[in-house]
Write a protein that holds these residues in place. Structure first.
Motif, PDB file in Angstrom:
ATOM      1  N   ALA A 177      43.580  12.967  23.106  1.00 18.08           N
ATOM      2  CA  ALA A 177      43.127  12.758  21.731  1.00 18.08           C
ATOM      3  C   ALA A 177      42.850  14.099  21.055  1.00 18.08           C
ATOM      4  CB  ALA A 177      41.874  11.888  21.717  1.00 18.08           C
ATOM      5  N   LEU A 178      42.361  15.058  21.828  1.00 16.03           N
ATOM      6  CA  LEU A 178      42.100  16.394  21.281  1.00 16.03           C
ATOM      7  C   LEU A 178      43.404  17.131  20.976  1.00 16.03           C
ATOM      8  CD1 LEU A 178      39.104  17.445  23.548  1.00 16.03           C
ATOM      9  CD2 LEU A 178      39.034  17.048  21.076  1.00 16.03           C
ATOM     10  N   ALA A 179      44.432  16.916  21.808  1.00 10.47           N
ATOM     11  CA  ALA A 179      45.741  17.517  21.533  1.00 10.47           C
ATOM     12  C   ALA A 179      46.308  16.957  20.228  1.00 10.47           C
ATOM     13  CB  ALA A 179      46.701  17.251  22.691  1.00 10.47           C
ATOM     14  N   ALA A 180      46.141  15.651  20.028  1.00 11.55           N
ATOM     15  CA  ALA A 180      46.607  15.028  18.789  1.00 11.55           C
ATOM     16  C   ALA A 180      45.818  15.554  17.597  1.00 11.55           C
ATOM     17  CB  ALA A 180      46.465  13.510  18.888  1.00 11.55           C
ATOM     18  N   ARG A 181      44.527  15.731  17.806  1.00 10.65           N
ATOM     19  CA  ARG A 181      43.681  16.259  16.731  1.00 10.65           C
ATOM     20  C   ARG A 181      44.076  17.685  16.369  1.00 10.65           C
ATOM     21  NH1 ARG A 181      37.087  16.815  17.174  1.00 10.65           N
ATOM     22  NH2 ARG A 181      36.752  17.819  15.145  1.00 10.65           N
ATOM     23  N   TRP A 182      44.479  18.476  17.370  1.00 12.47           N
ATOM     24  CA  TRP A 182      44.913  19.845  17.111  1.00 12.47           C
ATOM     25  C   TRP A 182      46.204  19.859  16.292  1.00 12.47           C
ATOM     26  CZ3 TRP A 182      43.229  24.309  16.328  1.00 12.47           C
ATOM     27  CH2 TRP A 182      43.997  25.464  16.514  1.00 12.47           C
ATOM     28  N   GLN A 183      47.134  18.967  16.615  1.00 11.55           N
ATOM     29  CA  GLN A 183      48.366  18.870  15.836  1.00 11.55           C
ATOM     30  C   GLN A 183      48.050  18.516  14.384  1.00 11.55           C
ATOM     31  OE1 GLN A 183      50.932  15.549  16.762  1.00 11.55           O
ATOM     32  NE2 GLN A 183      52.774  16.630  16.064  1.00 11.55           N
ATOM     33  N   GLU A 184      47.143  17.588  14.180  1.00 14.94           N
ATOM     34  CA  GLU A 184      46.754  17.180  12.831  1.00 14.94           C
ATOM     35  C   GLU A 184      46.087  18.331  12.083  1.00 14.94           C
ATOM     36  OE1 GLU A 184      44.226  13.883  13.498  1.00 14.94           O
ATOM     37  OE2 GLU A 184      45.822  12.552  14.203  1.00 14.94           O
ATOM     38  N   HIS A 185      45.262  19.095  12.807  1.00 20.56           N
ATOM     39  CA  HIS A 185      44.562  20.229  12.211  1.00 20.56           C
ATOM     40  C   HIS A 185      45.558  21.267  11.692  1.00 20.56           C
ATOM     41  CE1 HIS A 185      41.478  23.387  11.814  1.00 20.56           C
ATOM     42  NE2 HIS A 185      42.361  24.192  12.376  1.00 20.56           N
ATOM     43  N   ILE A 186      46.555  21.582  12.494  1.00 17.00           N
ATOM     44  CA  ILE A 186      47.564  22.564  12.087  1.00 17.00           C
ATOM     45  C   ILE A 186      48.352  22.057  10.885  1.00 17.00           C
ATOM     46  CG2 ILE A 186      49.655  23.794  12.783  1.00 17.00           C
ATOM     47  CD1 ILE A 186      48.568  23.737  15.663  1.00 17.00           C
ATOM     48  N   GLU A 190      40.830  32.245  27.019  1.00 14.64           N
ATOM     49  CA  GLU A 190      40.095  32.647  28.224  1.00 14.64           C
ATOM     50  C   GLU A 190      38.711  33.170  27.871  1.00 14.64           C
ATOM     51  OE1 GLU A 190      41.414  32.154  31.557  1.00 14.64           O
ATOM     52  OE2 GLU A 190      42.434  30.890  30.093  1.00 14.64           O
ATOM     53  N   GLY A 191      38.562  33.703  26.660  1.00 16.95           N
ATOM     54  CA  GLY A 191      37.249  34.161  26.215  1.00 16.95           C
ATOM     55  C   GLY A 191      36.299  33.004  25.983  1.00 16.95           C
ATOM     56  N   LEU A 192      36.846  31.841  25.686  1.00 18.93           N
ATOM     57  CA  LEU A 192      36.014  30.649  25.500  1.00 18.93           C
ATOM     58  C   LEU A 192      35.621  30.038  26.838  1.00 18.93           C
ATOM     59  CD1 LEU A 192      38.022  28.998  22.580  1.00 18.93           C
ATOM     60  CD2 LEU A 192      35.848  30.221  22.403  1.00 18.93           C
ATOM     61  N   ALA A 193      36.587  29.975  27.751  1.00 23.82           N
ATOM     62  CA  ALA A 193      36.329  29.423  29.090  1.00 23.82           C
ATOM     63  C   ALA A 193      37.496  29.806  29.998  1.00 23.82           C
ATOM     64  CB  ALA A 193      36.177  27.900  29.033  1.00 23.82           C
ATOM     65  N   PRO A 194      37.222  30.408  31.140  1.00 20.44           N
ATOM     66  CA  PRO A 194      38.295  30.769  32.067  1.00 20.44           C
ATOM     67  C   PRO A 194      39.132  29.552  32.451  1.00 20.44           C
ATOM     68  CG  PRO A 194      36.247  31.823  32.707  1.00 20.44           C
ATOM     69  CD  PRO A 194      35.897  30.843  31.620  1.00 20.44           C
ATOM     70  N   GLY A 195      40.439  29.676  32.308  1.00 14.69           N
ATOM     71  CA  GLY A 195      41.334  28.576  32.649  1.00 14.69           C
ATOM     72  C   GLY A 195      41.683  27.683  31.476  1.00 14.69           C
ATOM     73  N   LEU A 196      41.043  27.919  30.309  1.00 12.14           N
ATOM     74  CA  LEU A 196      41.259  27.017  29.175  1.00 12.14           C
ATOM     75  C   LEU A 196      42.671  27.125  28.611  1.00 12.14           C
ATOM     76  CD1 LEU A 196      39.912  24.882  27.404  1.00 12.14           C
ATOM     77  CD2 LEU A 196      39.202  26.721  25.847  1.00 12.14           C
ATOM     78  N   ALA A 197      43.266  28.321  28.654  1.00 11.81           N
ATOM     79  CA  ALA A 197      44.624  28.482  28.120  1.00 11.81           C
ATOM     80  C   ALA A 197      45.600  27.579  28.859  1.00 11.81           C
ATOM     81  CB  ALA A 197      45.061  29.948  28.213  1.00 11.81           C
ATOM     82  N   ARG A 198      45.589  27.622  30.172  1.00  9.01           N
ATOM     83  CA  ARG A 198      46.481  26.786  30.974  1.00  9.01           C
ATOM     84  C   ARG A 198      46.146  25.312  30.807  1.00  9.01           C
ATOM     85  NH1 ARG A 198      51.241  26.291  32.189  1.00  9.01           N
ATOM     86  NH2 ARG A 198      51.279  28.506  32.787  1.00  9.01           N
ATOM     87  N   TYR A 199      44.874  25.001  30.772  1.00  5.18           N
ATOM     88  CA  TYR A 199      44.428  23.610  30.638  1.00  5.18           C
ATOM     89  C   TYR A 199      44.949  23.017  29.322  1.00  5.18           C
ATOM     90  CZ  TYR A 199      41.054  19.696  30.539  1.00  5.18           C
ATOM     91  OH  TYR A 199      40.441  18.464  30.496  1.00  5.18           O
ATOM     92  N   PHE A 200      44.770  23.750  28.228  1.00  8.75           N
ATOM     93  CA  PHE A 200      45.217  23.265  26.927  1.00  8.75           C
ATOM     94  C   PHE A 200      46.737  23.185  26.879  1.00  8.75           C
ATOM     95  CE2 PHE A 200      44.754  23.966  22.047  1.00  8.75           C
ATOM     96  CZ  PHE A 200      44.924  22.617  21.844  1.00  8.75           C
ATOM     97  N   SER A 201      47.412  24.186  27.446  1.00  4.21           N
ATOM     98  CA  SER A 201      48.874  24.183  27.484  1.00  4.21           C
ATOM     99  C   SER A 201      49.392  22.954  28.222  1.00  4.21           C
ATOM    100  CB  SER A 201      49.383  25.461  28.151  1.00  4.21           C
ATOM    101  OG  SER A 201      50.788  25.468  28.227  1.00  4.21           O
ATOM    102  N   ASP A 202      48.773  22.629  29.359  1.00  6.64           N
ATOM    103  CA  ASP A 202      49.185  21.454  30.130  1.00  6.64           C
ATOM    104  C   ASP A 202      48.936  20.171  29.348  1.00  6.64           C
ATOM    105  OD1 ASP A 202      49.927  23.122  32.171  1.00  6.64           O
ATOM    106  OD2 ASP A 202      48.172  22.728  33.424  1.00  6.64           O
ATOM    107  N   ALA A 203      47.802  20.131  28.636  1.00 10.19           N
ATOM    108  CA  ALA A 203      47.480  18.932  27.852  1.00 10.19           C
ATOM    109  C   ALA A 203      48.496  18.732  26.740  1.00 10.19           C
ATOM    110  CB  ALA A 203      46.071  19.062  27.264  1.00 10.19           C
ATOM    111  N   ILE A 204      48.880  19.812  26.087  1.00  6.15           N
ATOM    112  CA  ILE A 204      49.863  19.728  25.006  1.00  6.15           C
ATOM    113  C   ILE A 204      51.221  19.297  25.550  1.00  6.15           C
ATOM    114  CG2 ILE A 204      51.203  21.135  23.385  1.00  6.15           C
ATOM    115  CD1 ILE A 204      48.627  22.691  22.813  1.00  6.15           C
ATOM    116  N   ALA A 205      51.590  19.810  26.722  1.00  5.84           N
ATOM    117  CA  ALA A 205      52.869  19.444  27.318  1.00  5.84           C
ATOM    118  C   ALA A 205      52.928  17.944  27.583  1.00  5.84           C
ATOM    119  CB  ALA A 205      53.080  20.226  28.623  1.00  5.84           C
TER     120      ALA A 205
END
Length: 248
Positions: free
Chosen positions: A188-197, A227-242
């Motif tokens: 749902a957050l990935a969808a919200r990010w798409q809507e935000h953009i 990564e400045g927000l939380a270690p591992g967040l870049a990969r986590y978000f990338s996987d969620a978007i995929a």
């Protein structure tokens, strides 16, 4: 010589998904698309890609790069001279940091911090960006990328930043709680990010979003932010978007 998208990816280290994103946004269209739908890149396209990578290495935004390269008056030789100037400054800074590391490894007590000073590089890069914008600012790509932003007030930017922070904070909380990237709340957050953009910047298709997701781990500027927000967040978000773009 014409190369397939997979051959270009292997040669450059850029993912196929990112190359698709570059095509979708008009930054790097293939020189030919076969009847079977395969993207092919000739030497001219590869030369453009090389310029894209130079500008990206120096921290330019992708839409700014597109505006510069699309301008008929773009001077490749002049651009290479400026690339070299900035890369030399970047190398000098890294050499200084390496010398500091070496002295510490030798047991020398050094409290020097000037090696970390990036102000000269940043000032030179800012001047280059300003010059490029002044020279190429009349292009359609620049107008397209800046039209929406130009109309925003400080209150608008505060709202946009606040919405973005809410999404990222929620993502970090889901990751900390052990939620899978494919979980419903994260999707749902990935969808919200798409809507935000799409609402605040440009029409964000799933193909574009998929390319962005890949860039969040491949492009150091994006990766460092997450990564400045939380270690591992870049990969986590990338996987969620995929997952979202594949199944959502």
């Amino acid at each position: 010589m014409k190369r397939t998208v997979s051959q270009v990816a292997k040669l450059t280290g850029i993912s196929v998904r990112t190359l698709h994103y570059y095509d979708e946004t008009g930054l790097l269209p293939p020189s030919e698309v076969t009847e079977a739908g395969y993207r092919l890149y000739d030497d001219a396209a590869m030369a453009r890609l090389q310029q894209i990578l130079f500008f990206r290495e120096l921290g330019f935004a992708l839409m700014d790069i597109r505006g510069i390269l699309d301008d008929p008056s773009f001077d490749q030789t002049q651009a290479l001279v400026r690339h070299r100037e900035l890369l030399t400054l970047k190398r000098q800074r890294l050499d200084g940091i390496l010398r500091l590391v070496d002295s510490l490894l030798k047991g020398e007590c050094s409290m020097r911090f000037d090696a970390f000073d990036a102000s000269s590089l940043e000032e030179a890069r800012d001047r280059y960006a300003k010059e490029a914008k002044e020279r190429y600012g009349g292009t359609a790509a620049y107008r397209e990328s800046e039209k929406k932003a130009a109309a925003y007030t400080k209150a608008d930017w505060a709202r946009i930043q606040g919405e973005m922070n809410e999404i990222f904070d929620a993502l970090a909380a889901q990751m900390a709680a052990g939620a899978a990237p494919s979980g419903p709340a994260v999707q749902a957050l990935a969808a919200r990010w798409q809507e935000h953009i799409s609402k605040n910047h440009y029409a964000c298709t799933k193909e574009i979003l998929a390319g962005l997701g890949q860039m969040y781990v491949e492009d150091s500027r994006f990766a460092e932010t997450f990564e400045g927000l939380a270690p591992g967040l870049a990969r986590y978000f990338s996987d969620a978007i995929a997952v979202y773009c594949r199944e959502g």
